[in-house]
Design a protein around this motif. Structure first.
Motif, mmCIF file in Angstrom:
data_model
loop_
_atom_site.group_PDB
_atom_site.id
_atom_site.type_symbol
_atom_site.label_atom_id
_atom_site.label_comp_id
_atom_site.label_asym_id
_atom_site.label_seq_id
_atom_site.Cartn_x
_atom_site.Cartn_y
_atom_site.Cartn_z
ATOM 1 N N GLY A 1 0.971 -1.031 0.009
ATOM 2 C CA GLY A 1 0.531 -0.081 -0.156
ATOM 3 C C GLY A 1 0.931 1.179 0.122
ATOM 4 N N ILE A 2 0.658 2.490 -0.734
ATOM 5 C CA ILE A 2 1.562 3.544 -0.283
ATOM 6 C C ILE A 2 -0.382 4.692 -0.584
ATOM 7 C CG2 ILE A 2 3.050 4.913 -2.105
ATOM 8 C CD1 ILE A 2 4.046 2.520 -3.336
ATOM 9 N N LYS A 3 0.469 5.594 -0.155
ATOM 10 C CA LYS A 3 -0.227 6.898 0.285
ATOM 11 C C LYS A 3 0.262 7.999 -0.399
ATOM 12 C CE LYS A 3 -3.861 9.037 3.151
ATOM 13 N NZ LYS A 3 -4.563 8.793 4.681
ATOM 14 N N CYS A 4 -0.860 8.787 -0.726
ATOM 15 C CA CYS A 4 0.574 10.179 -0.928
ATOM 16 C C CYS A 4 -0.530 11.466 -1.419
ATOM 17 C CB CYS A 4 1.581 10.112 -2.719
ATOM 18 S SG CYS A 4 2.641 11.270 -3.268
ATOM 19 N N GLU A 5 -0.110 12.090 -0.644
ATOM 20 C CA GLU A 5 -0.839 13.617 -0.843
ATOM 21 C C GLU A 5 -0.346 14.561 -1.182
ATOM 22 O OE1 GLU A 5 -3.214 13.751 3.209
ATOM 23 O OE2 GLU A 5 -1.396 13.092 3.693
ATOM 24 N N ASP A 6 0.876 14.363 -0.788
ATOM 25 C CA ASP A 6 1.889 16.321 -1.825
ATOM 26 C C ASP A 6 1.784 15.937 -2.545
ATOM 27 O OD1 ASP A 6 3.330 17.545 -1.418
ATOM 28 O OD2 ASP A 6 4.884 17.596 0.405
ATOM 29 N N PRO A 7 1.851 16.591 -3.913
ATOM 30 C CA PRO A 7 2.463 16.872 -5.173
ATOM 31 C C PRO A 7 3.755 16.616 -4.962
ATOM 32 C CG PRO A 7 0.853 18.901 -4.888
ATOM 33 C CD PRO A 7 1.578 17.759 -2.864
ATOM 34 N N ALA A 8 4.492 17.233 -4.580
ATOM 35 C CA ALA A 8 6.331 17.302 -4.195
ATOM 36 C C ALA A 8 7.043 15.517 -4.077
ATOM 37 C CB ALA A 8 6.936 18.577 -3.042
ATOM 38 N N LYS A 9 5.784 15.094 -3.256
ATOM 39 C CA LYS A 9 6.041 14.003 -3.300
ATOM 40 C C LYS A 9 5.907 12.800 -4.002
ATOM 41 C CE LYS A 9 6.845 14.408 2.055
ATOM 42 N NZ LYS A 9 6.201 13.932 2.984
#
Lengths: 195, 582
Positions: free
Chosen positions: B515-523
């Motif tokens: 599972g991968i979660k991302c909410e930051d455009p930079a990351k």
């Protein structure tokens, strides 16, 4: 009263070509036309349900439908469908039928005319006295037959165009009409050529 | 091996003779004899799904990638009713599927037996054809016929219903005969007179456009090559439907992008203003035409389609050509060359198109704080473009953004539910694609709501080591529903958001995925790279802007030249009549 070829059928044949390539201005007409289609199909389980399902599923009209096996060795049935719609819808009906797997051929008898149409009806009339005599007289005028008789009833068999049967039934109404059973239309091309 | 064998053996032998290497299925009481034969053979790989709908979509994904028919095996009753959605999906998108279903024994049919359903009745309108086989002697010819029907003409799903006692009694195996069908004979060669008429129109065209669709993909690689050759030698612009993406390379400057409801400004205006439209394997669907009486009013239309019933169904055309795309294009190209490759100058037309293109209709307001869904897909495109990438989707906003922002250079790389619009299509379709392309990078671009409809297939992916990537554009909304409610229903957001979403990372771990979660455009780039690098299935929870709308948009009931380009243009854009449409 027995000749059912409509003169306008022949004229339509000239102006509306038979192939799916047909794109005359008439195709864009919104006028509702009536057509008689002869559909030859494999007489396999469910084939009638497929045809009827196509009509109900796509919202096409069926005015009448008759079906019976016409080739017992090849198991081929012939379905005669009377339908109506705009020229574009009618073209859809033909092509949608034609692409069904068990369908061998779809012939538009109205366009490819001239053709003959016939329908048979069984008409039960119960009456006495003058009404009964009148019913018998009309039977002769319509060249119907008596299939069954009791002292107070007849079953007539009458064959002809739908209009003729309508006329006969209307005349029987005041004479004690009890019950009507109609076959729906069957149709065939005039002349030596088959479909 | 003698030619006398049980019905179940006949099924397996017939599948092998048809070249089947993979089937997707789920066992049950009425197909146990067939499963018993599958157990005792090698050569056909069976993939156990978690729900029969998944088997159907997986087979669709397999079929779209390979061009071969997808094969589904399910049990009677609920097994079949569960697969109905996939059958209808395949019917609408012209995907060849062969579904084999078990049925209660012939002597129990009609008896309301356990797990009995009127399978041929239920599936009649959602298959190209179906059969109930009551005699083992007719089983082999029926299966061969089924493959023929599914794969020829306009492809589609077929179903063979086999009662359990037929599977267990002996019959004679018959090999495929290759004989023409007694009544079903689709036409592949186009009429030469019509083709010549089409070429005459093409020669006179000053504002031409190629309008291409899924028929090009279905016709095979030759069709794609011929389309490319024809387009390049004429210099005409090319647009594609949702189903046809990849037939013409997205990177080519003659390509205008997708057309239709969420198509590009340049594609739709080109369609609206053209004088000759060359429709290749597309069907003038309502997502494409918008308001039919205002659809491309001044053009002469050429329509190549293998299905005569597609001609003049929605839009009246001037030159219909019934035939297979590859055959027709080959003849058309030959006639055009033989007549001296004549064409009008299209320079002025291209000037006009470039003007439309300069509007840059896919532009969006970037953000440093939240991930814009468009940005997420731009990055996904950039980071996957040099790989053998296959994209599946679910249905909704993310699907349209995927069609706009993912760039397909080849056909058979893009699997999406176009006609039926089936949420839940993408996960099982990805399973099927990955089963066919073990070395490919298979990504399901999903919405969180669609994903939840068929997410159990992650378990299938884990079991068979299918490293599919689920890239969820998570806006915690039913995005397209929300968009329509905003534009059409006075911003009354009736039941269009999920208040209790699972933790997708934990969910992935529970399935045995990453599972991968991302909410930051930079990351985002790093997270996408991590997803690609992981050797196994991944659920990527990409938290995106929640209220982003999908533009451009042709509102329902409007014409191509009445597109909405962005938020500012939406005020009162859709009238009551349009609201009644879908």
């Amino acid at each position: 009263m027995t000749t059912q070829t409509k003169p306008e059928n022949g004229q339509k044949a000239a102006s509306l070509r038979r192939s799916a390539y047909d794109m005359s201005a008439e195709m864009l007409s919104q006028e509702i036309e009536r057509r008689v289609l002869a559909v030859t199909v494999d007489n396999e389980s469910g084939v009638l349900a497929r045809v009827i399902g196509l009509f109900s599923g796509r919202g096409y009209n069926i005015e009448s439908l008759t079906v019976a096996e016409v080739d017992h060795t090849g198991h081929i049935s012939r379905i005669t469908i009377v339908t109506s719609g705009t020229p574009m819808v009618l073209r859809q009906i033909v092509t949608q039928l034609d692409r069904m797997v068990p369908v061998h051929r779809v012939t538009d008898l109205t366009i490819e005319g001239p053709s003959l149409e016939r329908e048979m009806a069984l008409v039960k009339v119960a009456s006495k006295g003058e009404a009964r005599v009148e019913a018998l007289r009309l039977k002769d005028a319509f060249r119907a037959h008596v299939l069954d008789a009791t002292l107070e009833s007849f079953v007539f068999e009458v064959t002809g165009s739908p209009e003729k049967i309508d006329a006969f039934v209307d005349l029987m109404r005041p004479l004690g009409l009890v019950e009507i059973c109609r076959t729906g239309i069957i149709a065939i091309k005039r002349g030596a050529e088959g479909i | 091996m003698s030619d006398i064998m049980t019905g179940a053996q006949i099924v397996v032998k017939a599948l092998k003779d048809q070249g089947v290497d993979t089937i997707f299925g789920y066992p049950g009481g009425a197909v146990l004899p067939i499963y018993d034969e599958i157990f005792q053979q090698e050569g056909i790989k069976h993939i156990l799904v978690r729900h029969e709908q998944g088997a159907g979509h997986a087979a669709e994904g397999y079929a779209r990638t390979t061009g071969k028919p997808g094969v589904v095996l399910v049990t009677s009753g609920p097994g079949v009713t569960n697969v109905v959605t996939a059958l209808q999906d395949a019917l609408m998108d012209s995907i060849p599927l062969v579904c084999i279903s078990g049925q209660v024994p012939t002597f129990l049919i009609g008896n309301d037996a356990f797990q009995e359903a009127d399978t041929v009745g239920i599936t009649r309108p959602c298959t190209k054809h179906n059969w109930l086989v009551k005699d083992a002697e007719t089983l082999a010819p029926t299966i061969h016929e089924a493959f023929q029907v599914a794969t020829t003409g306009r492809p589609g799903p077929v179903l063979i219903d086999i009662p359990k006692n037929v599977q267990m009694t002996n019959g004679t195996y018959q090999r495929p005969t290759g004989k023409p069908h007694k009544s079903y004979r689709p036409r592949v060669k186009g009429d030469l007179d019509q083709i010549t008429r089409a070429v005459e129109l093409i020669e006179q065209a000053q504002k031409p456009v190629f309008y291409t669709g899924g028929g090009v993909v279905n016709s095979g690689p030759a069709a794609t090559q011929l389309l490319r050759e024809f387009a390049r030698s004429t210099g005409f612009p090319v647009t594609s439907t949702l189903m046809g993406l990849g037939c013409y390379p997205a990177s080519d400057k003659q390509f205008l992008g997708m057309l239709g409801m969420h198509g590009t400004y340049e594609a739709n205006l080109t369609m609206h203003d053209c004088d000759v439209m060359i429709c290749v394997g597309a069907r003038f669907d309502d997502r494409i035409t918008g308001r039919t009486d205002a659809f491309s009013p001044n053009s002469r239309k050429i329509h190549i389609d293998i299905d005569p019933s597609s001609i003049n169904k929605n839009i009246a055309v001037d030159v219909p050509i019934i035939g297979d795309v590859a055959h027709v294009l080959e003849d058309m190209l030959r006639v055009w060359k033989a007549r001296g490759r004549k064409k009008q100058s299209v320079a002025a037309w291209w000037d006009q198109i470039e003007e439309w293109r300069s509007v840059d209709c896919l532009k969006y307001k970037p953000s440093k704080k939240t991930i814009k869904p468009q940005y997420a897909l731009e990055r996904l495109q950039a980071l996957t473009k040099d790989r053998e990438t296959y994209i599946t989707t679910e249905v909704g906003q993310h699907q349209m953004w995927a069609a706009q922002f993912m760039k397909f250079e080849e056909p058979n790389r893009w699997m999406t539910s176009g006609g039926l619009g089936t949420m839940g299509y993408g996960v099982p379709a990805a399973v099927g694609v990955q089963a066919a392309r073990p070395d490919g990078l298979v990504i399901d671009i999903a919405g969180e709501a669609s994903f939840l409809m068929t997410m159990q297939e992650m378990s299938t992916a884990v079991q068979y080591n299918l490293p599919i990537k689920i890239f969820i554009l998570n806006n915690e909304r039913l995005g397209m529903v929300r968009q329509w409610q905003q534009l059409l229903h006075g911003e009354r957001y009736s039941h269009s958001w999920s208040e209790a979403l699972p933790d997708f990372v934990k969910l992935a771990e529970a399935f045995g995925c990453k599972g991968i979660k991302c909410e930051d455009p930079a990351k985002l780039d790093k997270a996408i790279e991590e997803m690609i690098a992981y050797d196994g299935p991944v659920i990527f929870d990409c938290l995106v802007e929640k209220h982003e709308n999908c533009f451009p948009m042709i509102p329902s009931g409007k014409a191509h030249n009445e597109m909405l380009l962005g938020e500012a243009s939406t005020e009162g854009a859709i009238d009551e009549q349009g609201a009644a449409l879908v």
